[in-house]
Scaffold this motif. Structure first.
Motif, short mmCIF file in Angstrom:
data_model
loop_
_atom_site.label_atom_id
_atom_site.label_comp_id
_atom_site.label_asym_id
_atom_site.label_seq_id
_atom_site.Cartn_x
_atom_site.Cartn_y
_atom_site.Cartn_z
N MET A 1 3.52 6.57 -5.11
CA MET A 1 3.80 6.85 -6.51
C MET A 1 2.61 6.54 -7.41
SD MET A 1 6.23 3.56 -7.22
CE MET A 1 6.18 3.72 -8.99
N GLY A 2 1.48 6.23 -6.82
CA GLY A 2 0.35 5.77 -7.62
C GLY A 2 -0.63 6.88 -7.94
N SER A 3 -1.71 6.45 -8.55
CA SER A 3 -2.75 7.37 -9.00
C SER A 3 -3.72 7.66 -7.87
CB SER A 3 -3.49 6.77 -10.19
OG SER A 3 -4.15 5.58 -9.79
N THR A 4 -4.66 8.55 -8.18
CA THR A 4 -5.69 8.90 -7.19
C THR A 4 -6.54 7.69 -6.82
OG1 THR A 4 -5.77 11.10 -8.18
CG2 THR A 4 -7.59 10.47 -6.74
N GLN A 5 -6.79 6.81 -7.81
CA GLN A 5 -7.60 5.61 -7.53
C GLN A 5 -6.92 4.70 -6.53
OE1 GLN A 5 -8.28 3.06 -10.83
NE2 GLN A 5 -9.95 1.92 -9.86
N GLN A 6 -5.60 4.53 -6.71
CA GLN A 6 -4.86 3.68 -5.78
C GLN A 6 -4.91 4.25 -4.36
OE1 GLN A 6 -1.03 3.51 -7.54
NE2 GLN A 6 -1.61 2.02 -9.13
N ILE A 7 -4.75 5.57 -4.26
CA ILE A 7 -4.80 6.20 -2.95
C ILE A 7 -6.18 6.05 -2.33
CG2 ILE A 7 -4.63 8.43 -1.76
CD1 ILE A 7 -2.57 9.19 -3.98
N SER A 8 -7.21 6.25 -3.14
CA SER A 8 -8.57 6.13 -2.64
C SER A 8 -8.85 4.70 -2.16
CB SER A 8 -9.55 6.53 -3.75
OG SER A 8 -10.88 6.32 -3.32
N GLU A 9 -8.39 3.71 -2.94
CA GLU A 9 -8.62 2.32 -2.55
C GLU A 9 -7.82 1.96 -1.30
OE1 GLU A 9 -10.88 0.39 -3.75
OE2 GLU A 9 -11.47 1.95 -5.17
N THR A 10 -6.63 2.55 -1.18
CA THR A 10 -5.82 2.30 0.02
C THR A 10 -6.55 2.81 1.27
OG1 THR A 10 -3.80 2.47 -1.26
CG2 THR A 10 -3.60 2.73 1.11
N ILE A 11 -7.08 4.03 1.15
CA ILE A 11 -7.82 4.59 2.29
C ILE A 11 -9.06 3.74 2.59
CG2 ILE A 11 -9.14 6.60 3.06
CD1 ILE A 11 -7.19 8.35 1.52
N ARG A 12 -9.71 3.25 1.53
CA ARG A 12 -10.91 2.43 1.73
C ARG A 12 -10.58 1.16 2.50
NH1 ARG A 12 -14.18 -1.39 -1.48
NH2 ARG A 12 -12.63 -1.38 -3.15
N LEU B 1 0.83 -1.21 0.00
CA LEU B 1 0.00 0.00 0.00
C LEU B 1 0.86 1.25 0.00
CD1 LEU B 1 -2.66 -1.18 2.59
CD2 LEU B 1 -3.02 -0.85 0.16
N MET B 2 1.88 1.26 0.81
CA MET B 2 2.72 2.46 0.91
C MET B 2 3.53 2.67 -0.36
SD MET B 2 4.10 2.28 4.83
CE MET B 2 4.85 3.89 4.69
N ASN B 3 3.97 1.58 -0.95
CA ASN B 3 4.80 1.68 -2.15
C ASN B 3 4.03 2.34 -3.28
OD1 ASN B 3 6.80 1.37 -4.04
ND2 ASN B 3 6.33 -0.78 -4.44
N TYR B 4 2.81 1.87 -3.49
CA TYR B 4 2.07 2.36 -4.64
C TYR B 4 1.17 3.53 -4.30
CZ TYR B 4 4.03 -1.67 -6.86
OH TYR B 4 4.93 -2.57 -7.37
N SER B 5 0.93 3.81 -3.04
CA SER B 5 0.16 5.01 -2.71
C SER B 5 1.03 6.25 -2.85
CB SER B 5 -0.39 4.91 -1.29
OG SER B 5 0.68 4.89 -0.37
#
Length: 982
Positions: A639-650, A633-637
């Motif tokens: 450097m990732g997109s908004t969707q990845q960040i949103s899914e991580t928070i979810r 989660l930390m790796n791709y949040s």
């Protein structure tokens, strides 16, 4: 008379055994074509074992009949001997009582052994029942020479024969019935009726009915077989259900219009005899053998055929040593695989499978000419008699060599049927069948048979390879593999690997030929082979080799299938990820729910399909450890997109709010996500997380630093409050909102000094920073700890008193009211002290009356004998009794105190005694100086002791209430007390 079954003659057995041994010596099984070695520790007994009955007849034996273990023989002219073979030492002898020169022509015994018919040469017939001694004449039968009887096996019983058929020497067939009962007054004859139903002819002339047989088939169909000297007749017809008692007339009537079915042979030796083989008692016969002029006609009985009962008919022609003019065969008996032919001096056994004479037994001349041979259908024994001797044959393991005959006839199924319990023979049959199929190019059948043999594996495999029959080779290897034991690991490994190679070669060939249907069938077969539970262990242990084979053939689909079968999901998922099929990889993950694979592949999948991955995580629930997913989660949040960040928070919110995860790392990471991307959720999370340090699961210092870095002051204030750093919280809150600071100032409820200090901070801020006198006055009203004089120093000198007029007046009024309250409390205290003094004075004058007969409440002895205590409740105790009752209930401290007081009391008592002794004058004055102090001290000690032990009644005071939950017996002394009761 000697017993008929006592001992046997062994003189004939030696020769029979040697003949049997020589006959079987050629069939001994070696190890040339088989893995079996046939070791015979004992010589096998012959199939036909002759025994002579130790019986010397008093007269010549004329005729003999055996059925259902009952033997009847005609001796001399007028004697009938009956023997129950179950009780051979109890023979029954009956006299026929004939005065004329009549002789017994034939004996007929029914299948139950109960009804005996005696045909006389004077064309008369007698009847004798097993349960009687009286021989009865059958009057209706007079005038007919009886040659044969067809018994009713279905309806016959011990008391009645049921409808039967009777054949005469004139070719007439009669239907009759005999009853063993005495009958009525007007009908005393045992024969119920006797009527003609048919007549047989040969060459236009009546011919004697040599044999009669009645059998029942399916659907109430009846078959009647009748033989003459050279003809065999068959009558077939149906009998209406329930009308069997009416007889067989209807069957002959149905065949009246048509000529009866018969077979005729040209030769005629003056008589014929037919015999049947029945496997079990009271079942229909399965085979027949008819001895007539040309030879022996034998075959099977088929009850399904509509017209004829006979099938697979063959003729065994008499051998040259049987001359019909000099040496006619006398009798015939049929067994399961042989028929025995009786000649005048010997017995021949002929195999019905190949027509070979397998046994010949010559009888010595001393016993006389052989007369007849009979088989008991119930016991299976064969009986032969002469005029002076009786013999019988035991038939043992008749089917022991049948498998060889069937094998030589290429009837392999029958051969295997008769050697199931002999593995060495079964192996030879299978090898012969396999070779036969191979020569006829039926390679698949050959492979199946070869796989069951013990022949050399390499030799068989090379045969199929040379014939280029890969399918047959594969079938052979599969069967061989299925027959191996689990302990034969090396053989199983070799066969599994070889079969895999054959399947892959076949699949590659079919794919190149474009034959999709057979290709799919072969693939399904191959996959079924790979998923076989029987070979799972071998495939798993050698999966690397199988993977190499699959890879060498480029068979990716089957490699993936094999990986799934082996539960090697890591390889399957890696394959899908390498081919960018992330959805398929996630499907495999979600289907098999392997936590380790989730941790390994989630980083890759999260990069490409974050929403689906988080859905899979949520579906896994508590089976996944969120801590192990944080690196992905930390790796791709980051450097990732908004969707990845949103899914991580979810997912983090799911862990915190749904799974109630308490791991600090999870909460800290969610805090960092909120701080970076969702500031509106940060304060809400902190408020819901709890207001006390014991309730929260995140790191307070980390949260404080995070909020401070991003400038979230309200969040910082909240963290300070949880950390109970109220001064810092108020200082920071004053930068945001005075009302927030006020809420923080009221938090230390138990520390008034701290609260006052915090409110002073707020007041100073309001006065000095905001310069709002009205707000400062509101602070006074909000906190009752602040006075006007506390905040006056904060105001500048130029502020007029008008701003504080009301506050000063209200403060003075409060002081005045407080003074009045103190005055009132002093007056109340003075009044209370006055009442107490009056109560004490009154108590000094109180007294109690004790009767001389009163007793102590504890020991029940008179009270006035010793010092005692009287309580207001009325209980009275001796001093020592009260002391013993109270002491166990006192605390350790009070017990120690009581011991000290007792010691002091004892010391004062000793000193007082010493003072009463005579002393010199010059010491008298000195001792009297301390008298008053000593007395005062002793009284004080006694008063202190009274305060401890007599402060309240032991039965009515608090001590009794406190002792309710104490056990009656001290737990430490329980065992001692328990043993004292034993």
């Amino acid at each position: 008379m000697a017993s008929i079954l006592d001992e046997y003659e062994d003189s004939q057995n030696i020769r029979q055994s040697s003949q049997q041994h020589s006959r079987l010596s050629g069939t001994n099984i070696g190890i040339t074509h088989s893995g079996f070695v046939n070791v015979r520790l004992e010589e096998e007994k012959p199939i036909f074992n002759k025994q002579r009955i130790d019986f010397t007849p008093p007269e010549k034996i004329n005729h003999l009949a055996v059925c259902n273990n009952h033997l009847c023989m005609s001796l001399g002219k007028d004697t009938l001997l009956r023997i129950d073979l179950a009780k051979p030492d109890q023979p029954n002898q009956t006299e026929l009582g004939r005065k004329d020169d009549s002789k017994v022509h034939r004996l007929f015994l029914d299948p139950t052994g109960s009804h005996l018919l005696i045909s006389l040469n004077t064309s008369e017939c007698l009847y004798l029942n097993r349960n009687t001694q009286k021989v009865r004449s059958l009057s209706r039968w007079r005038g007919h020479l009886i040659e044969s009887v067809g018994w009713n096996k279905l309806l016959g019983n011990e008391t009645s024969t049921g409808p039967i058929l009777v054949g005469t020497s004139q070719g007439i067939i009669f239907e009759a019935e005999i009853s063993a009962s005495e009958g009525s007054l007007f009908n005393t004859n045992p024969d119920q009726y006797f009527r003609q139903v048919h007549s047989l002819e040969e060459d236009g002339k009546p011919a004697p009915v040599c044999c009669l047989e009645i059998e029942r088939g399916l659907e109430n169909k009846y078959f009647i077989i009748a033989t003459t000297r050279k003809r065999l007749f068959q009558f077939v017809g149906k009998v209406a259900e329930g009308s069997e008692q009416q007889g067989f007339s209807s069957i002959f009537n149905q065949n009246q219009d048509l000529l009866p079915s018969f077979q005729e042979f040209p030769a005629n030796m003056g008589y014929s005899e037919i015999t049947f083989y029945t496997s079990k008692l009271r079942t229909s016969p399965k085979a027949f053998a008819w001895m007539m002029g040309n030879g022996v006609l034998y075959g099977q009985l088929d009850y399904v055929r509509p017209d004829s009962l006979l099938s697979d008919v063959q003729v065994w022609e008499y051998t040259p040593d049987i001359d019909l003019s000099l040496n006619k065969p006398i009798s015939i008996v049929l067994t399961q695989f042989h028929f025995l032919l009786l000649l005048h001096d010997r017995v021949k056994a002929i195999c019905t499978l190949n027509g070979q004479v397998v046994y010949e037994d010559v009888f010595p001349d001393k016993f006389g000419t052989l007369k007849r041979m009979i088989k008991d259908p119930a016991g299976g024994l064969v009986w032969i008699y002469t005029e002076r001797a009786v013999f019988r044959y035991h038939i043992q393991r008749e089917a022991r060599d049948v498998w060889q005959m069937y094998m030589s006839m290429n009837k392999f199924d029958l051969a295997k049927e008769y050697c199931r319990d002999r593995p060495e023979c079964m192996d030879m049959v299978l090898a012969k069948e396999a070779e036969h199929c191979f020569q006829n190019k039926r390679y698949l059948e050959s492979a199946k048979c070869y796989a069951l043999t013990q022949n050399y594996f390499e030799e068989i495999a090379l045969k199929f390879i040379e014939a280029k029959q890969e399918e047959a080779l594969k079938e052979f290897l599969l069967k061989k593999l299925n027959n191996l034991k689990q302990s034969e690991r090396t053989q199983i490994t070799l066969l599994v690997t070889w079969l895999t190679e054959l399947y892959l070669n076949r699949l590659g060939q079919l794919e190149s030929d474009g034959n999709s249907i057979i290709f799919q069938e072969t693939r399904d077969e191959f996959r079924q082979f790979m998923s076989s539970s029987k070979h799972k262990e071998c495939l798993y242990n050698n999966r690397t080799t199988i993977y190499d084979l699959l890879a060498s053939h480029g068979n990716v689909d089957d490699m993936v299938y094999f990986s799934v079968v082996m539960q090697d999901y890591e390889r399957v998922i890696s394959h899908y990820c390498q081919h960018d099929d992330y959805s398929a990889a996630l499907d495999v993950l979600a289907k098999h729910c392997d936590e380790k694979l989730f941790y390994k592949f989630s980083p890759v999948l999260m990069q490409h399909i974050p929403k689906n991955v988080v859905d899979a995580w949520i579906q896994m629930g508590k089976r996944l450890d969120p801590k192990k997913l944080i690196p992905a989660l930390m790796n791709y949040s980051q450097m990732g997109s908004t969707q990845q960040i949103s899914e991580t928070i979810r997912y983090m919110e799911f862990c915190v709010y749904e799974l109630n995860v308490m791991e600090e790392a999870i909460h800290n990471y969610l805090l960092s996500l909120y701080a970076k991307y969702r500031s509106d959720s940060l304060l809400l999370y902190l408020e819901q997380a709890g207001t006390h340090a014991s309730e929260i699961h995140y790191d307070l210092k980390y949260a404080l630093r995070l909020c401070a870095e991003h400038g979230y002051l309200r969040a910082c204030v909240l963290v300070y409050r949880i950390m109970e750093l109220y001064e810092e919280a108020v200082d920071l809150a004053l930068q945001v909102d005075v009302d927030l600071a006020k809420t923080c100032a009221d938090l230390p409820e138990d520390d008034e000094e701290m609260r006052k200090k915090l409110w002073l901070k707020i007041a100073r801020h309001v006065v000095q920073e905001e310069k709002d006198v009205k707000k400062a006055m509101n602070c006074l009203s909000s906190c009752n700890l602040l006075k006007i004089e506390d905040i006056l120093p904060f105001f500048p000198d130029f502020v007029t008193i008008d701003h504080f007029k009301e506050a000063i007046c209200s403060s003075l009024e409060e002081y005045n009211q407080h003074i009045e309250e103190l005055k009132q409390e002093m007056e109340e205290a003075t009044e209370s002290a006055k009442r107490i003094r009056e109560d004490i004075q009154e108590m000094r004058n109180k007294y109690g009356v004790v009767d001389s007969q009163e007793k102590c409440a504890a020991c029940d002895f008179p009270l006035l004998n010793r010092p005692f205590y009287l309580f207001l409740c009325g209980h009275m105790f001796h001093y020592d009794c009260l002391f013993q009752e109270v002491t166990p209930h006192l605390s350790a401290y009070r017990q120690n105190r009581l011991e000290e007081l007792q010691k002091k009391l004892a010391a004062t008592t000793q000193s007082s005694k010493s003072r009463h002794r005579p002393v010199p004058k010059d010491e008298g004055d000195t001792s009297s100086l301390g008298k008053g102090n000593a007395g005062t001290s002793r009284e004080q000690i006694k008063s202190d002791i009274d305060d401890i032990i007599a402060s309240e009644c032991v039965y009515c005071g608090e001590l009794m209430i406190k002792s309710i939950d104490k056990p009656f017996i001290d737990p430490q002394k329980f065992e001692e007390e328990k043993s004292s009761w034993l």
